[in-house]
Design a protein around this motif. Structure first.
Motif, PDB file in Angstrom:
ATOM      1  N   ARG A   1      71.715 -40.543 -72.262  1.00 27.97           N
ATOM      2  CA  ARG A   1      72.936 -41.232 -72.671  1.00 27.97           C
ATOM      3  C   ARG A   1      73.287 -42.214 -71.563  1.00 27.97           C
ATOM      4  N   PHE A   2      73.428 -43.489 -71.918  1.00 26.03           N
ATOM      5  CA  PHE A   2      73.748 -44.495 -70.913  1.00 26.03           C
ATOM      6  C   PHE A   2      74.519 -45.636 -71.555  1.00 26.03           C
ATOM      7  N   ASP A   3      75.148 -46.436 -70.702  1.00 24.40           N
ATOM      8  CA  ASP A   3      75.950 -47.552 -71.171  1.00 24.40           C
ATOM      9  C   ASP A   3      75.088 -48.803 -71.280  1.00 24.40           C
ATOM     10  N   LEU A   4      75.173 -49.488 -72.415  1.00 20.96           N
ATOM     11  CA  LEU A   4      74.434 -50.719 -72.631  1.00 20.96           C
ATOM     12  C   LEU A   4      75.387 -51.753 -73.199  1.00 20.96           C
ATOM     13  N   LEU A   5      75.749 -52.717 -72.371  1.00 24.05           N
ATOM     14  CA  LEU A   5      76.636 -53.804 -72.800  1.00 24.05           C
ATOM     15  C   LEU A   5      77.942 -53.267 -73.380  1.00 24.05           C
ATOM     16  N   GLY A   6      78.474 -52.224 -72.727  1.00 28.25           N
ATOM     17  CA  GLY A   6      79.744 -51.655 -73.153  1.00 28.25           C
ATOM     18  C   GLY A   6      79.646 -50.647 -74.266  1.00 28.25           C
ATOM     19  N   THR A   7      78.439 -50.342 -74.735  1.00 36.81           N
ATOM     20  CA  THR A   7      78.231 -49.360 -75.794  1.00 36.81           C
ATOM     21  C   THR A   7      77.422 -48.191 -75.254  1.00 36.81           C
ATOM     22  N   THR A   8      77.855 -46.968 -75.563  1.00 34.79           N
ATOM     23  CA  THR A   8      77.106 -45.794 -75.139  1.00 34.79           C
ATOM     24  C   THR A   8      75.944 -45.569 -76.098  1.00 34.79           C
ATOM     25  N   VAL A   9      74.751 -45.559 -75.540  1.00 37.89           N
ATOM     26  CA  VAL A   9      73.532 -45.392 -76.324  1.00 37.89           C
ATOM     27  C   VAL A   9      72.925 -44.021 -76.018  1.00 37.89           C
ATOM     28  N   GLY A  10      72.485 -43.310 -77.059  1.00 44.70           N
ATOM     29  CA  GLY A  10      71.891 -41.991 -76.879  1.00 44.70           C
ATOM     30  C   GLY A  10      72.936 -40.894 -76.962  1.00 44.70           C
ATOM     31  N   PHE A  11      72.466 -39.648 -77.041  1.00 42.24           N
ATOM     32  CA  PHE A  11      73.356 -38.527 -77.325  1.00 42.24           C
ATOM     33  C   PHE A  11      73.268 -37.387 -76.305  1.00 42.24           C
ATOM     34  N   GLY A  12      72.577 -37.624 -75.200  1.00 44.50           N
ATOM     35  CA  GLY A  12      72.610 -36.648 -74.117  1.00 44.50           C
ATOM     36  C   GLY A  12      71.662 -35.480 -74.291  1.00 44.50           C
ATOM     37  N   THR A  13      72.064 -34.345 -73.758  1.00 44.11           N
ATOM     38  CA  THR A  13      71.207 -33.176 -73.595  1.00 44.11           C
ATOM     39  C   THR A  13      70.587 -32.695 -74.908  1.00 44.11           C
ATOM     40  N   ASP A  14      69.340 -32.344 -74.833  1.00 44.24           N
ATOM     41  CA  ASP A  14      68.617 -31.768 -75.971  1.00 44.24           C
ATOM     42  C   ASP A  14      69.240 -30.415 -76.324  1.00 44.24           C
ATOM     43  N   PRO A  15      69.721 -30.225 -77.560  1.00 42.25           N
ATOM     44  CA  PRO A  15      70.368 -28.956 -77.919  1.00 42.25           C
ATOM     45  C   PRO A  15      69.462 -27.726 -77.842  1.00 42.25           C
ATOM     46  N   VAL A  16      68.132 -27.901 -77.851  1.00 40.12           N
ATOM     47  CA  VAL A  16      67.264 -26.725 -77.736  1.00 40.12           C
ATOM     48  C   VAL A  16      66.894 -26.434 -76.285  1.00 40.12           C
ATOM     49  N   SER A  17      67.380 -27.238 -75.352  1.00 42.41           N
ATOM     50  CA  SER A  17      67.073 -27.001 -73.944  1.00 42.41           C
ATOM     51  C   SER A  17      67.948 -25.869 -73.406  1.00 42.41           C
ATOM     52  N   PRO A  18      67.435 -25.101 -72.454  1.00 38.88           N
ATOM     53  CA  PRO A  18      68.239 -24.014 -71.881  1.00 38.88           C
ATOM     54  C   PRO A  18      69.560 -24.485 -71.299  1.00 38.88           C
ATOM     55  N   SER A  19      69.582 -25.681 -70.737  1.00 38.86           N
ATOM     56  CA  SER A  19      70.806 -26.159 -70.102  1.00 38.86           C
ATOM     57  C   SER A  19      71.931 -26.421 -71.102  1.00 38.86           C
ATOM     58  N   PHE A  20      71.591 -26.649 -72.365  1.00 37.86           N
ATOM     59  CA  PHE A  20      72.634 -26.890 -73.359  1.00 37.86           C
ATOM     60  C   PHE A  20      73.394 -25.606 -73.685  1.00 37.86           C
ATOM     61  N   GLY A  21      72.661 -24.505 -73.785  1.00 35.70           N
ATOM     62  CA  GLY A  21      73.331 -23.223 -73.962  1.00 35.70           C
ATOM     63  C   GLY A  21      73.544 -22.774 -75.392  1.00 35.70           C
ATOM     64  N   ALA A  22      72.850 -23.379 -76.355  1.00 37.63           N
ATOM     65  CA  ALA A  22      72.943 -22.914 -77.737  1.00 37.63           C
ATOM     66  C   ALA A  22      72.061 -21.687 -77.946  1.00 37.63           C
ATOM     67  N   ARG A  23      72.242 -21.021 -79.072  1.00 38.09           N
ATOM     68  CA  ARG A  23      71.363 -19.927 -79.471  1.00 38.09           C
ATOM     69  C   ARG A  23      70.157 -20.559 -80.167  1.00 38.09           C
ATOM     70  N   VAL A  24      69.058 -20.646 -79.468  1.00 37.50           N
ATOM     71  CA  VAL A  24      67.890 -21.339 -80.002  1.00 37.50           C
ATOM     72  C   VAL A  24      67.102 -20.390 -80.907  1.00 37.50           C
ATOM     73  N   PHE A  25      66.817 -20.838 -82.128  1.00 38.35           N
ATOM     74  CA  PHE A  25      66.065 -19.996 -83.068  1.00 38.35           C
ATOM     75  C   PHE A  25      64.779 -20.690 -83.478  1.00 38.35           C
ATOM     76  N   ALA A  26      63.850 -19.903 -83.962  1.00 40.77           N
ATOM     77  CA  ALA A  26      62.521 -20.408 -84.309  1.00 40.77           C
ATOM     78  C   ALA A  26      62.582 -21.267 -85.569  1.00 40.77           C
ATOM     79  N   ALA A  27      61.834 -22.374 -85.553  1.00 42.25           N
ATOM     80  CA  ALA A  27      61.751 -23.262 -86.713  1.00 42.25           C
ATOM     81  C   ALA A  27      60.319 -23.458 -87.180  1.00 42.25           C
ATOM     82  N   GLY A  28      59.364 -22.771 -86.565  1.00 41.63           N
ATOM     83  CA  GLY A  28      57.978 -22.871 -87.011  1.00 41.63           C
ATOM     84  C   GLY A  28      57.345 -24.199 -86.660  1.00 41.63           C
ATOM     85  N   ASP A  29      56.309 -24.547 -87.414  1.00 43.39           N
ATOM     86  CA  ASP A  29      55.504 -25.735 -87.122  1.00 43.39           C
ATOM     87  C   ASP A  29      55.918 -26.968 -87.914  1.00 43.39           C
ATOM     88  N   GLY A  30      57.049 -26.899 -88.601  1.00 42.05           N
ATOM     89  CA  GLY A  30      57.439 -27.976 -89.499  1.00 42.05           C
ATOM     90  C   GLY A  30      57.838 -29.263 -88.804  1.00 42.05           C
TER      91      GLY A  30
END
Length: 338
Positions: A279-308
């Motif tokens: 997530r960074f600023d580009l010409l006054g607009t924030t681009v991107g959405f930051g931390t990956d929700p499946v990463s440990p640092s985000f802190g969600a309950r990560v569940f299996a989604a298979g190979d899809g």
């Protein structure tokens, strides 16, 4: 002494590589935005505006008025189909006409522009467990069938798996104008910020129909997870599942400021895994959405989604659909971890 210098050199090399990777990712995002700035207006200009009636004027929906709401929205879809046909847009006329079928049940319908709709699967007035699907990019009336298929697949699985006496309902909520996959809007939070108040209002109205005791889950796919992230702090829901998510706009699950359990999953073949979670600023607009929700640092309950892949989370027989069903049914101890 030599070992210390070597370690410092290794760290320096790693930092330089990381900096180069970040630079490449930012350039890739910028290239996507520039491409979107050119392609999106051209693709939008290629199709003229389709006439359609204003949404049906309805009182706030309650359990007692559901049938009237369904009938009014079917009638509106039928009129939208006639108007599209008269305008010469056969494809939209066909899609609107499908929604006017007597077997369909819509809480909302608006055939103007890209179109908005909320379809109900199951007996909403008496449901103990309710799931709301929030779609990602490129979802409209023209592409609605694929979104509807995900809701049907979940409802069918819930119907088979629910304990005896447990009643379920699934709602396909196309309640906002989704961004195009190739566009400037898909990498920023603008559409999500516009959609968040609408989702909050919808959940409030849904509580009035389903009741305070109904267990309510939000299943948020792709850019839909950005919408859910923006709305989360004011949503009276029990679970929020982020699937195929590019990020939520916050760095941690705690940053969503919700009492709901926060879940996350990504299929092994989902291309979103290659999207830079920055997530960074580009010409006054924030681009991107930051931390990956499946990463440990985000802190969600990560569940299996298979190979899809990115469009496979609700595929019948898939690991992801099995786990999403367990989440909706409250069988949290049975959810397999990713």
């Amino acid at each position: 002494m030599g070992r210390t210098t070597g370690a410092a050199g290794t760290r320096g090399t790693r930092e330089r590589r990381k900096t180069r990777r970040t630079g490449r990712l930012r350039r890739a995002l910028l290239a996507a935005l520039i491409t979107g700035a050119v392609v999106a207006p051209l693709s939008g200009a290629a199709r003229p505006e389709i006439p359609a009636p204003a949404p049906a004027a309805l009182a706030p929906v309650t359990a007692a008025t559901l049938d009237e709401t369904y009938e009014a929205n079917r009638a509106n879809a039928a009129e939208a189909s006639r108007m599209a046909a008269a305008h010469g847009d056969r494809e939209r006329a066909v899609e609107d006409g499908k929604m006017a079928d007597p077997s369909r049940r819509f809480l909302t319908f608006d055939g103007r522009g890209a179109g908005l709709a909320t379809e109900v699967f199951g007996d909403l007035a008496h449901a103990d467990r309710v799931a709301v699907l929030v779609p990602g990019s490129d979802t409209s009336i023209d592409t609605y069938d694929r979104f509807r298929a995900t809701a049907r697949a979940l409802h069918e699985r819930l119907t088979r798996q629910a304990p005896q006496g447990t009643r379920t309902a699934v709602l396909a909520w196309l309640g906002y104008e989704t961004p195009g996959t190739v566009s400037t809007t898909v990498a920023t939070t603008g559409r999500a910020e516009d959609a968040a108040p609408k989702l909050r209002e919808f959940v409030r109205e849904l509580r009035a129909v389903a009741g305070r005791d109904a267990h309510l889950s939000l299943l948020c796919h792709s850019y839909g997870s950005v919408v859910c992230g923006r709305a989360a702090s004011h949503l009276d829901v029990d679970d929020i599942a982020l699937i195929g998510s590019p990020g939520t706009g916050v760095d941690t699950a705690a940053g969503l400021r919700t009492r709901a359990r926060v879940w996350a999953a990504r299929g092994a073949d989902d291309w979103v895994g290659e999207v830079p979670h920055v997530r960074f600023d580009l010409l006054g607009t924030t681009v991107g959405f930051g931390t990956d929700p499946v990463s440990p640092s985000f802190g969600a309950r990560v569940f299996a989604a298979g190979d899809g892949g990115h469009s496979d989370y609700f595929r019948p027989g898939s690991t992801s659909l099995a786990n999403l069903t367990r989440i909706v049914l409250g069988e949290t101890s049975e959810v397999t971890h990713g």
